[in-house]
Design a protein around this motif. Sequence first.
Motif, PDB file in Angstrom:
ATOM      1  N   ARG A 222       0.831  -1.207   0.000  1.00 33.29           N
ATOM      2  CA  ARG A 222       0.000   0.000   0.000  1.00 33.29           C
ATOM      3  C   ARG A 222       0.868   1.259   0.000  1.00 33.29           C
ATOM      4  NH1 ARG A 222      -4.554  -0.054   4.511  1.00 33.29           N
ATOM      5  NH2 ARG A 222      -5.082   1.864   3.380  1.00 33.29           N
ATOM      6  N   VAL A 223       1.883   1.256   0.869  1.00 40.75           N
ATOM      7  CA  VAL A 223       2.776   2.417   0.946  1.00 40.75           C
ATOM      8  C   VAL A 223       3.552   2.590  -0.361  1.00 40.75           C
ATOM      9  CG1 VAL A 223       4.786   3.388   2.117  1.00 40.75           C
ATOM     10  CG2 VAL A 223       2.966   2.300   3.456  1.00 40.75           C
ATOM     11  N   ALA A 224       4.058   1.475  -0.897  1.00 34.56           N
ATOM     12  CA  ALA A 224       4.900   1.536  -2.092  1.00 34.56           C
ATOM     13  C   ALA A 224       4.113   2.010  -3.307  1.00 34.56           C
ATOM     14  CB  ALA A 224       5.518   0.159  -2.360  1.00 34.56           C
ATOM     15  N   ILE A 225       2.917   1.462  -3.511  1.00 31.89           N
ATOM     16  CA  ILE A 225       2.105   1.877  -4.659  1.00 31.89           C
ATOM     17  C   ILE A 225       1.695   3.339  -4.510  1.00 31.89           C
ATOM     18  CG2 ILE A 225      -0.062   1.502  -5.889  1.00 31.89           C
ATOM     19  CD1 ILE A 225       1.996  -0.662  -6.380  1.00 31.89           C
ATOM     20  N   GLY A 226       1.350   3.741  -3.292  1.00 27.94           N
ATOM     21  CA  GLY A 226       0.997   5.142  -3.075  1.00 27.94           C
ATOM     22  C   GLY A 226       2.158   6.069  -3.369  1.00 27.94           C
ATOM     23  N   PHE A 227       3.353   5.696  -2.920  1.00 31.76           N
ATOM     24  CA  PHE A 227       4.525   6.539  -3.163  1.00 31.76           C
ATOM     25  C   PHE A 227       4.876   6.573  -4.648  1.00 31.76           C
ATOM     26  CE2 PHE A 227       9.230   7.335  -2.886  1.00 31.76           C
ATOM     27  CZ  PHE A 227       9.109   8.658  -2.504  1.00 31.76           C
ATOM     28  N   ALA A 228       4.773   5.409  -5.317  1.00 31.88           N
ATOM     29  CA  ALA A 228       5.044   5.375  -6.753  1.00 31.88           C
ATOM     30  C   ALA A 228       4.049   6.245  -7.507  1.00 31.88           C
ATOM     31  CB  ALA A 228       4.994   3.934  -7.260  1.00 31.88           C
ATOM     32  N   TRP A 229       2.784   6.212  -7.097  1.00 24.27           N
ATOM     33  CA  TRP A 229       1.768   7.017  -7.781  1.00 24.27           C
ATOM     34  C   TRP A 229       2.015   8.507  -7.582  1.00 24.27           C
ATOM     35  CZ3 TRP A 229      -1.042   6.352 -11.751  1.00 24.27           C
ATOM     36  CH2 TRP A 229      -2.181   7.125 -11.999  1.00 24.27           C
ATOM     37  N   THR A 230       2.543   8.888  -6.420  1.00 21.49           N
ATOM     38  CA  THR A 230       2.825  10.309  -6.199  1.00 21.49           C
ATOM     39  C   THR A 230       3.976  10.801  -7.074  1.00 21.49           C
ATOM     40  OG1 THR A 230       4.362   9.864  -4.366  1.00 21.49           O
ATOM     41  CG2 THR A 230       2.054  10.220  -3.796  1.00 21.49           C
ATOM     42  N   THR A 231       4.785   9.877  -7.595  1.00 24.64           N
ATOM     43  CA  THR A 231       5.900  10.281  -8.453  1.00 24.64           C
ATOM     44  C   THR A 231       5.540  10.253  -9.928  1.00 24.64           C
ATOM     45  OG1 THR A 231       6.794   8.034  -8.682  1.00 24.64           O
ATOM     46  CG2 THR A 231       7.518   9.315  -6.766  1.00 24.64           C
ATOM     47  N   VAL A 232       4.262   9.998 -10.238  1.00 24.52           N
ATOM     48  CA  VAL A 232       3.893   9.839 -11.644  1.00 24.52           C
ATOM     49  C   VAL A 232       4.122  11.131 -12.429  1.00 24.52           C
ATOM     50  CG1 VAL A 232       1.440  10.406 -11.360  1.00 24.52           C
ATOM     51  CG2 VAL A 232       2.148   8.858 -13.183  1.00 24.52           C
ATOM     52  N   VAL A 233       3.890  12.284 -11.790  1.00 20.65           N
ATOM     53  CA  VAL A 233       4.125  13.555 -12.492  1.00 20.65           C
ATOM     54  C   VAL A 233       5.611  13.728 -12.774  1.00 20.65           C
ATOM     55  CG1 VAL A 233       3.926  16.059 -12.350  1.00 20.65           C
ATOM     56  CG2 VAL A 233       2.068  14.626 -11.500  1.00 20.65           C
ATOM     57  N   ALA A 234       6.451  13.418 -11.778  1.00 18.38           N
ATOM     58  CA  ALA A 234       7.897  13.512 -11.989  1.00 18.38           C
ATOM     59  C   ALA A 234       8.353  12.561 -13.086  1.00 18.38           C
ATOM     60  CB  ALA A 234       8.633  13.206 -10.685  1.00 18.38           C
ATOM     61  N   ALA A 235       7.755  11.369 -13.112  1.00 17.01           N
ATOM     62  CA  ALA A 235       8.148  10.389 -14.123  1.00 17.01           C
ATOM     63  C   ALA A 235       7.783  10.850 -15.527  1.00 17.01           C
ATOM     64  CB  ALA A 235       7.485   9.042 -13.824  1.00 17.01           C
ATOM     65  N   GLU A 236       6.738  11.680 -15.636  1.00 18.11           N
ATOM     66  CA  GLU A 236       6.235  12.064 -16.949  1.00 18.11           C
ATOM     67  C   GLU A 236       6.540  13.521 -17.309  1.00 18.11           C
ATOM     68  OE1 GLU A 236       2.555   8.819 -16.906  1.00 18.11           O
ATOM     69  OE2 GLU A 236       2.121  10.931 -16.580  1.00 18.11           O
ATOM     70  N   LEU A 237       7.542  14.083 -16.629  1.00 20.79           N
ATOM     71  CA  LEU A 237       7.921  15.463 -16.955  1.00 20.79           C
ATOM     72  C   LEU A 237       8.439  15.577 -18.384  1.00 20.79           C
ATOM     73  CD1 LEU A 237       9.718  16.711 -13.709  1.00 20.79           C
ATOM     74  CD2 LEU A 237       7.492  17.422 -14.591  1.00 20.79           C
ATOM     75  N   ASP A 238       9.207  14.586 -18.832  1.00 22.68           N
ATOM     76  CA  ASP A 238       9.769  14.601 -20.180  1.00 22.68           C
ATOM     77  C   ASP A 238       9.107  13.517 -21.010  1.00 22.68           C
ATOM     78  OD1 ASP A 238      12.127  16.580 -20.175  1.00 22.68           O
ATOM     79  OD2 ASP A 238      12.487  15.389 -18.368  1.00 22.68           O
ATOM     80  N   ASN A 239       8.556  13.919 -22.142  1.00 18.45           N
ATOM     81  CA  ASN A 239       7.926  12.972 -23.063  1.00 18.45           C
ATOM     82  C   ASN A 239       6.880  12.130 -22.340  1.00 18.45           C
ATOM     83  OD1 ASN A 239       7.640  11.818 -25.652  1.00 18.45           O
ATOM     84  ND2 ASN A 239       9.007  10.129 -25.136  1.00 18.45           N
ATOM     85  N   GLY A 240       6.067  12.781 -21.528  1.00 16.45           N
ATOM     86  CA  GLY A 240       5.078  12.061 -20.723  1.00 16.45           C
ATOM     87  C   GLY A 240       3.698  12.008 -21.327  1.00 16.45           C
ATOM     88  N   ILE A 241       3.575  12.262 -22.615  1.00 15.50           N
ATOM     89  CA  ILE A 241       2.286  12.201 -23.305  1.00 15.50           C
ATOM     90  C   ILE A 241       2.273  10.970 -24.191  1.00 15.50           C
ATOM     91  CG2 ILE A 241       0.748  13.374 -24.913  1.00 15.50           C
ATOM     92  CD1 ILE A 241       0.942  14.790 -22.228  1.00 15.50           C
ATOM     93  N   PRO A 242       1.279  10.077 -24.052  1.00 11.46           N
ATOM     94  CA  PRO A 242       0.157  10.173 -23.120  1.00 11.46           C
ATOM     95  C   PRO A 242       0.561   9.828 -21.691  1.00 11.46           C
ATOM     96  CG  PRO A 242       0.049   8.116 -24.310  1.00 11.46           C
ATOM     97  CD  PRO A 242       1.204   8.862 -24.895  1.00 11.46           C
ATOM     98  N   GLY A 243      -0.115  10.458 -20.746  1.00  9.67           N
ATOM     99  CA  GLY A 243       0.139  10.230 -19.337  1.00  9.67           C
ATOM    100  C   GLY A 243      -0.570  11.306 -18.537  1.00  9.67           C
ATOM    101  N   ILE A 244      -1.246  10.923 -17.460  1.00 12.13           N
ATOM    102  CA  ILE A 244      -2.014  11.893 -16.684  1.00 12.13           C
ATOM    103  C   ILE A 244      -1.084  12.876 -15.985  1.00 12.13           C
ATOM    104  CG2 ILE A 244      -2.118  10.459 -14.611  1.00 12.13           C
ATOM    105  CD1 ILE A 244      -4.981  12.626 -15.995  1.00 12.13           C
ATOM    106  N   GLY A 245       0.094  12.407 -15.553  1.00 10.58           N
ATOM    107  CA  GLY A 245       1.066  13.310 -14.947  1.00 10.58           C
ATOM    108  C   GLY A 245       1.644  14.267 -15.959  1.00 10.58           C
ATOM    109  N   GLY A 246       1.948  13.756 -17.147  1.00  8.04           N
ATOM    110  CA  GLY A 246       2.460  14.616 -18.215  1.00  8.04           C
ATOM    111  C   GLY A 246       1.443  15.661 -18.633  1.00  8.04           C
ATOM    112  N   LEU A 247       0.164  15.275 -18.686  1.00 12.49           N
ATOM    113  CA  LEU A 247      -0.879  16.236 -19.055  1.00 12.49           C
ATOM    114  C   LEU A 247      -1.040  17.301 -17.982  1.00 12.49           C
ATOM    115  CD1 LEU A 247      -3.093  17.034 -21.068  1.00 12.49           C
ATOM    116  CD2 LEU A 247      -4.663  15.532 -19.814  1.00 12.49           C
ATOM    117  N   ALA A 248      -0.973  16.902 -16.707  1.00 12.32           N
ATOM    118  CA  ALA A 248      -1.073  17.885 -15.620  1.00 12.32           C
ATOM    119  C   ALA A 248       0.076  18.889 -15.699  1.00 12.32           C
ATOM    120  CB  ALA A 248      -1.070  17.167 -14.273  1.00 12.32           C
TER     121      ALA A 248
END
Length: 292
Positions: A222-248
């Motif tokens: 639970r902790v790991a998936i939550g922490f990974a999900w919080t990094t989704v925007v950071a993961a998609e900063l570059d070439n993150g389209i398609p991606g909800i973090g990249g779109l944000a």
Amino acid sequence: MISIGATRTATRAAELGTAQTTGRSGRVRGIGVRVLSLAVLLGLWWAISAAKIVDQQFLPTPGAVWRAFVRANSWHELAPGVPREVRGEQNYFLWEHLLASLQRIGVGAGAAVILGPLVGFGLGTSRTLATIVEPYLNFLRALPPLGYIGLLIVWFGIGDTSKIWLLFLAAFPPLVIATMTGVHGVSADRVNAARSLGANRRQVITRVLLPATLPEVIGGIRVAIGFAWTTVVAAELDNGIPGIGGLAYLSGQRLDTPLTMACIIVIGLTALGLDAAIKRIGDLAVPWKGKA
């Protein structure tokens, strides 16, 4: 005797019925409180933005956020008066952006869910290995994702590989440490009792250590998936389209605040859904948790 037994049975049935009724009323009351708090929050949000206490460029109305959400999930005109229609945002519907991010989470964090408990179990049963490896795990766990995303891009490029590695590295340390904690928390008396009854090493691991550690592993997931999900925007900063973090991130750069807030709400609701699903799976996998 029959009348006494029947009376006891009836009493137990009445107590059970009362408990079920109380439980249902408590759940209904809890749902009502949550709905009321959400309504109050939306009302305050609407009042503040409508009164222009905060500029709508920074705090759009709930209606504007809803329209951005609908627009991101439908075909619409490229611009007012321009007959050409475009698909969602960046040529993807918002749900497709979300699905792309979930796929990255599934691969990166999924690999951590498989490998993390195995490594944690090995470290938990070997103090020598734990002494060597644990400082590096804590070092990696303490690093913010933005601190090494650039290095991952240099190593693996701007494609999905660097994003998957980032999500894996975000989820792996918490899982390993949670598993180690679970193994160390098993009473030595239980292990010794199993050995005294003739259990070999494999049986001790499968019949004693694994069931006792599983609740901690579920909590670590639970902790790991939550922490990974919080990094989704950071993961998609570059070439993150398609991606909800990249779109944000992209919509924020364009000062499209309604769309940014719509993405943030979708990210948050998805996180709640993922956590609830993992919690439910954990309840089914370890039904003995919390029971004497």
